[in-house]
Scaffold this motif. Structure first.
Motif, mmCIF file in Angstrom:
data_model
loop_
_atom_site.group_PDB
_atom_site.id
_atom_site.type_symbol
_atom_site.label_atom_id
_atom_site.label_comp_id
_atom_site.label_asym_id
_atom_site.label_seq_id
_atom_site.Cartn_x
_atom_site.Cartn_y
_atom_site.Cartn_z
ATOM 1 N N THR A 154 0.857 -1.179 0.000
ATOM 2 C CA THR A 154 0.000 0.000 0.000
ATOM 3 C C THR A 154 0.898 1.236 0.000
ATOM 4 O O THR A 154 2.117 1.121 0.157
ATOM 5 C CB THR A 154 -0.944 -0.015 1.220
ATOM 6 O OG1 THR A 154 -1.848 1.072 1.109
ATOM 7 C CG2 THR A 154 -0.180 0.075 2.514
ATOM 8 N N ASN A 155 0.303 2.385 -0.140
ATOM 9 C CA ASN A 155 1.142 3.594 -0.102
ATOM 10 C C ASN A 155 1.286 4.079 1.341
ATOM 11 O O ASN A 155 0.619 3.590 2.260
ATOM 12 C CB ASN A 155 0.585 4.683 -1.032
ATOM 13 C CG ASN A 155 -0.770 5.190 -0.601
ATOM 14 O OD1 ASN A 155 -1.040 5.398 0.577
ATOM 15 N ND2 ASN A 155 -1.653 5.392 -1.585
ATOM 16 N N LEU A 180 -3.785 3.429 8.817
ATOM 17 C CA LEU A 180 -3.949 2.182 9.557
ATOM 18 C C LEU A 180 -3.240 2.242 10.906
ATOM 19 O O LEU A 180 -3.792 1.825 11.932
ATOM 20 C CB LEU A 180 -3.429 0.994 8.734
ATOM 21 C CG LEU A 180 -4.265 0.603 7.522
ATOM 22 C CD1 LEU A 180 -3.512 -0.400 6.657
ATOM 23 C CD2 LEU A 180 -5.606 0.043 7.959
ATOM 24 N N ASN A 181 -2.034 2.777 10.909
ATOM 25 C CA ASN A 181 -1.293 2.915 12.171
ATOM 26 C C ASN A 181 -2.006 3.868 13.130
ATOM 27 O O ASN A 181 -2.065 3.617 14.340
ATOM 28 C CB ASN A 181 0.140 3.380 11.913
ATOM 29 C CG ASN A 181 1.001 2.276 11.351
ATOM 30 O OD1 ASN A 181 0.830 1.106 11.691
ATOM 31 N ND2 ASN A 181 1.921 2.630 10.477
#
Length: 100
Positions: A41-42, A49-50
């Motif tokens: 993913t970029n 997400l983090n």
């Protein structure tokens, strides 16, 4: 041109059914394997997400992704969900056969 006529009879001694080979029969237990896999993913999606993990949506990024997938699946129409289930089943069986 004449056809060949042979009086040879073939006798099968050890025949197995398709079910004995695993065709057409449902497995008695769930056949699945779990192993690590990378999803590319970029950096922006990775940061999102983090951040979702850090605010407590899940203990790990994997849990966050699973939560998002579950949420999306709940909103799918039945026909699309059936297609998804079929494709997922194929992928899971392929993983099992490749990594067992």
């Amino acid at each position: 041109m004449a056809l060949l006529n042979h009086d040879v009879k073939v006798k099968v001694t050890d025949q197995v059914s398709r079910e004995e080979l695993g065709f057409g029969a449902e497995p008695t237990e769930k056949e699945e394997v779990t192993y690590s896999k990378t999803v590319r993913t970029n950096n922006h999606v990775a940061n999102q997400l983090n951040s979702l993990t850090k605010i407590g949506l899940g203990k790990t990024v994997n849990e966050v992704i699973q939560s998002l997938i579950d949420s999306k699946l709940d909103s799918l129409p039945d026909s699309t969900k059936a297609k998804y289930d079929m494709l997922l089943d194929i992928a899971e069986k392929q993983d099992f056969l490749t990594h067992k």
